[in-house]
Motif scaffolding. Structure first.
Motif, mmCIF file in Angstrom:
data_model
loop_
_atom_site.group_PDB
_atom_site.id
_atom_site.type_symbol
_atom_site.label_atom_id
_atom_site.label_comp_id
_atom_site.label_asym_id
_atom_site.label_seq_id
_atom_site.Cartn_x
_atom_site.Cartn_y
_atom_site.Cartn_z
ATOM 1 N N UNK A 186 0.877 -1.180 0.000
ATOM 2 C CA UNK A 186 0.000 0.000 0.000
ATOM 3 C C UNK A 186 0.908 1.222 0.000
ATOM 4 N N UNK A 187 0.641 2.161 -0.883
ATOM 5 C CA UNK A 187 1.467 3.365 -0.921
ATOM 6 C C UNK A 187 0.591 4.572 -0.585
ATOM 7 N N UNK A 188 1.029 5.330 0.407
ATOM 8 C CA UNK A 188 0.310 6.557 0.791
ATOM 9 C C UNK A 188 1.100 7.738 0.231
ATOM 10 N N UNK A 255 -2.392 -0.973 -3.660
ATOM 11 C CA UNK A 255 -3.313 0.080 -3.231
ATOM 12 C C UNK A 255 -2.541 1.400 -3.222
ATOM 13 N N UNK A 256 -3.138 2.429 -3.804
ATOM 14 C CA UNK A 256 -2.530 3.763 -3.740
ATOM 15 C C UNK A 256 -3.558 4.697 -3.108
ATOM 16 N N UNK A 257 -3.135 5.368 -2.037
ATOM 17 C CA UNK A 257 -4.049 6.314 -1.397
ATOM 18 C C UNK A 257 -3.353 7.674 -1.290
ATOM 19 N N UNK A 258 -4.141 8.715 -1.213
ATOM 20 C CA UNK A 258 -3.581 10.056 -1.014
ATOM 21 C C UNK A 258 -4.640 10.874 -0.290
ATOM 22 N N UNK A 270 -3.042 9.521 -8.526
ATOM 23 C CA UNK A 270 -3.968 8.720 -9.347
ATOM 24 C C UNK A 270 -3.206 8.075 -10.506
ATOM 25 N N UNK A 271 -2.392 8.892 -11.153
ATOM 26 C CA UNK A 271 -1.623 8.392 -12.308
ATOM 27 C C UNK A 271 -0.720 7.227 -11.898
ATOM 28 N N UNK A 355 -13.083 6.956 -4.698
ATOM 29 C CA UNK A 355 -12.650 5.564 -4.508
ATOM 30 C C UNK A 355 -12.794 4.829 -5.834
ATOM 31 N N UNK A 356 -11.689 4.285 -6.307
ATOM 32 C CA UNK A 356 -11.703 3.592 -7.598
ATOM 33 C C UNK A 356 -11.217 2.162 -7.413
#
Ligand SMILES: C[S@@+](CC[C@H](N)C(=O)[O-])C[C@H]1O[C@@H](n2cnc3c(N)ncnc32)[C@H](O)[C@@H]1O
Length: 393
Positions: A186-188, A255-258, A270-271, A355-356
């Protein structure tokens, strides 16, 4: 107070103590505050069951916030004795059997009792803070300055605490839905002080998820701080790296969150998520300057002029157009996308979450989505959305 007033106050408090003890308490209300505590307006009490025993939980209602404190009944009665003598002019005790109202006018106190029938006692609830996914007693919350030495959330940190709990509540089932073999990292992005990063990592690690987590942050001092806290807490699979979102190698991220990454940093996140083929991308955008500038410079549909000439509406439209186009571009890239508020806007005006979830639809409705993106941009006078450039749309 006169002796009679003192006796009536004691009568009121005895009735409260008895109702607390025999399970007939419904609620206590205090009003007409005119004491020294700035902003305090009223208070409301009910019985709660905590680990240490039953308590009277009082919500002190201030003009701009509520503060809840739990008291042993003896301490609560002593506190209320003082409050009713000086600061609160009225109180109402509701039990399953009667209502007792207390009214103080100067030195005089009047009590009025009315019998009631068919009323049930309020259920004795448990401490709601305990049910939160992120318990306030976590040592890292203290290191991040959100709680005090006793593990109580600071008044100034209530909104942040609520937000990270809400985020964990939202993210946990979404992450759980990802097949185990595809849940790796998971990357924040734009992790800042790591509030969400720590919260999510701690929750997942404590609930049997074997997942690696990385916080990406431009500011070196925050990266050092967070790595130190991760080490101190034995979070072996959590690390923070210094650098920009765009330069970060997110390949293999599941998972990518920001959360509130600034302006186009949200697009970078997002990219990176799309490029990595992440199963889940979730961003809570911050400011929307890029599209706002485009809208100001571009020529919007003349029918919108009555709205966009007002700065406040332009701002709101820029936010919706930016995030609406982000959602369309996520759909274009094969993600089922939802946009919703994750906390009421009283806690933060930046309360929208995109959320995608990857659903492999990429390409299926491509032409229709591209046409919609073009239409939206034309309508609102947007030349180019920054994310389009990243995606090469
Ligand atoms: C408003 S803070 C939010 C921090 C954290 N996500 C939170 O919600 O508590 C935004 C953070 O993103 C970082 N940031 C902004 N642009 C970035 C970029 N392009 N690459 C990495 N970090 C970035 C900033 O330094 C800042 O710490």
């Amino acid at each position: 107070m006169t002796p009679v007033a003192e006796q009536r106050t004691a009568e009121f408090l005895d009735a409260l103590g008895a109702a607390f003890g025999d399970g007939t308490l419904v609620k206590l209300k205090l009003g007409g505050y005119h004491g020294p505590e700035e902003g305090l307006k009223s208070a409301e009490g009910r019985k709660v069951a905590l680990k240490g025993g039953e308590r009277l939980s009082i919500v002190w209602r201030y003009q701009t916030r509520d503060i809840t404190k739990n008291y042993e009944i003896g301490g609560a009665l002593a506190l209320l004795r003082q409050g009713l003598a000086k600061d609160f002019r009225s109180a109402r005790l509701s039990t399953t059997v009667f209502d007792l109202t207390f009214e103080r006018n100067g030195d005089k106190v009047r009590l009025k009792r009315e019998e009631v029938a068919g009323r049930e006692a309020a259920p004795v609830t448990h401490d709601r803070a305990k049910d939160r996914p992120v318990a306030a007693g976590k040592p890292w919350l203290r290191s991040l300055g959100l709680t005090d030495a006793q593990g109580r959330v600071l008044d100034s940190a209530q909104d942040k605490y609520r937000q990270i709990n809400k985020m964990v509540e939202i993210f946990a089932p979404l992450i759980q839905a990802i097949p185990k073999e595809r849940l790796k990292r998971i990357v924040d992005m734009g992790a800042g002080k790591g509030y969400l990063t720590f919260a999510l990592y701690d929750y997942l690690a404590g609930n049997g998820f074997d997942v690696e987590m990385v916080g990406v942050e431009l500011r070196q001092s925050l990266v050092e701080l967070c790595n130190g806290i991760a080490r101190d807490n034995g979070f072996a699979r959590l690390r923070f790296v210094e650098g920009s979102i765009l330069d970060h190698d997110a390949s293999g991220a599941s998972v990518v969150i920001a959360l509130h990454a600034c302006d186009t940093a949200t697009d970078d996140a997002i990219y990176k998520g799309i490029a990595a083929g992440a199963e889940l991308i979730a961003v809570a955008p911050c400011c929307h300057k890029q599209v706002r500038r485009e809208m100001e410079a571009g020529r919007a549909n003349a029918e919108l002029e009555f709205l966009l000439k007002h700065g406040v509406f332009l701002e709101r439209q820029a936010e919706m157009v930016t995030d609406g186009l982000r959602a369309l571009m996520l759909e274009l890239s094969g993600y089922k996308t939802r946009v919703f508020e994750f906390v009421p806007d009283a806690h933060t005006p930046k309360n929208v979450l995109i959320v995608a979830q990857k659903d492999g639809r990429a390409g299926r409705d491509r032409d229709a989505v591209l046409t919609r993106i073009a239409d939206v941009k034309r309508t609102f006078g947007v030349g180019r959305h920054y994310l389009e450039g990243l995606l090469g749309v």
